[in-house]
Design an enzyme around this catalytic site. Structure first.
Site, PDB file in Angstrom:
ATOM      1  N   ASP A  25      39.793  43.962  44.424  1.00 24.91           N
ATOM      2  CA  ASP A  25      39.380  42.583  44.689  1.00 24.91           C
ATOM      3  C   ASP A  25      38.025  42.514  45.383  1.00 24.91           C
ATOM      4  O   ASP A  25      37.593  43.473  46.035  1.00 24.91           O
ATOM      5  CB  ASP A  25      40.399  41.903  45.603  1.00 24.91           C
ATOM      6  CG  ASP A  25      41.671  41.509  44.894  1.00 24.91           C
ATOM      7  OD1 ASP A  25      41.898  41.974  43.754  1.00 24.91           O
ATOM      8  OD2 ASP A  25      42.456  40.750  45.491  1.00 24.91           O
ATOM      9  N   HIS A  76      38.994  35.657  40.816  1.00 32.15           N
ATOM     10  CA  HIS A  76      39.406  35.681  42.231  1.00 32.15           C
ATOM     11  C   HIS A  76      38.709  34.561  43.001  1.00 32.15           C
ATOM     12  O   HIS A  76      38.444  34.691  44.188  1.00 32.15           O
ATOM     13  CB  HIS A  76      39.096  37.049  42.829  1.00 32.15           C
ATOM     14  CG  HIS A  76      39.752  37.340  44.152  1.00 32.15           C
ATOM     15  ND1 HIS A  76      41.060  36.998  44.449  1.00 32.15           N
ATOM     16  CD2 HIS A  76      39.288  37.972  45.266  1.00 32.15           C
ATOM     17  CE1 HIS A  76      41.351  37.391  45.678  1.00 32.15           C
ATOM     18  NE2 HIS A  76      40.286  37.973  46.207  1.00 32.15           N
ATOM     19  N   HIS A 170      40.387  47.058  47.477  1.00 31.47           N
ATOM     20  CA  HIS A 170      39.169  46.236  47.543  1.00 31.47           C
ATOM     21  C   HIS A 170      37.935  47.083  47.266  1.00 31.47           C
ATOM     22  O   HIS A 170      37.773  48.160  47.840  1.00 31.47           O
ATOM     23  CB  HIS A 170      39.044  45.570  48.913  1.00 31.47           C
ATOM     24  CG  HIS A 170      40.135  44.585  49.180  1.00 31.47           C
ATOM     25  ND1 HIS A 170      41.384  44.966  49.584  1.00 31.47           N
ATOM     26  CD2 HIS A 170      40.162  43.235  49.041  1.00 31.47           C
ATOM     27  CE1 HIS A 170      42.149  43.889  49.704  1.00 31.47           C
ATOM     28  NE2 HIS A 170      41.436  42.821  49.386  1.00 31.47           N
TER      29      HIS A 170
HETATM   30 ZN   LIG Z   1      40.034  38.711  48.110  1.00 30.47          ZN
END
Ligand SMILES: [Zn+2]
Length: 204
Positions: A25, A76, A170
């Site tokens: 992400d 996202h 991430h």
């Molecule tokens: Zn995020």
């Protein structure tokens, strides 16, 4: 529409047994995402990248590389806002704006998934479904944003992974070099233990 319509949040992979899905992400990030792409290419692993629209606009060439390398895209949000209290109309506008940003970078991009920033879903799963996006949750998060050190991230991944788990990681939002290093180490360790890497349950 009539009646209650369920919009489940997918948190499992396709396939059975020791399979896991790596999802990343908050990118693309100009430093950590290219390094991560090198790692995934070297290990021949396909992953999901849940992209933030502002980052896409800043680094469209990295989005093109993500797609060229065969990875799967998720939306996202445009600015990584907490949508938990937003109206469906406001959510829809943001998700459309984000899809448009991704398609400015890659005009024919297929965007299969949506992941709410902070996991704050609110009314977003129904909105995402109406836009053709399947909501993508996770079974394992290792809080790699702390960051606790590469050894600890590897330990959390090995200890926490369960068959069919979608794993939240991430590649943006801060220095994610430890995440990249941990992924590089954990892929061969899991493979040696008969794990495979796959994608989430298919978008409808
Ligand atoms: Zn995020």
């Amino acid at each position: 529409m009539s009646g209650r319509v369920s919009h489940p949040i997918v948190d499992t992979t396709r396939g059975d047994g020791r399979v896991a899905c790596l999802t990343f992400d908050d990118g693309p990030d100009p430093t950590d995402t290219p390094r991560l792409l090198d790692v995934l290419r070297r290990h021949r692993v396909s992953a999901v990248f849940c992209l933030v629209g502002d980052q896409v606009d800043a680094h469209p060439e990295i989005v093109r590389r993500i797609v060229a390398d065969g990875h799967t895209l998720g939306n996202h949000s445009m600015h990584h806002d907490d949508m938990g209290n937003w109206t469906p109309e406001r959510i829809a506008a943001d998700l459309r704006e984000t899809d448009a940003a991704i398609r400015r970078a890659v005009p024919d991009a297929r965007i299969g998934y949506f992941r709410a920033p902070y996991g704050s879903w609110g009314q977003s799963p129904a909105v995402a479904a109406s836009l053709g996006l399947r909501s993508l949750g996770w079974r394992l998060a290792i809080t790699d944003w702390e960051p606790p050190g590469t050894d600890e991230l590897v330990r959390r991944l090995l200890d926490g992974v369960t068959p069919g788990a979608v794993v939240l990681l991430h590649d943006g939002g801060g220095d994610r070099s430890q995440t990249v290093d941990a992924v590089d180490r954990v892929i061969p360790l899991l493979r040696a233990d008969h794990w495979r890497f796959t994608l989430p349950e298919r978008p409808r």
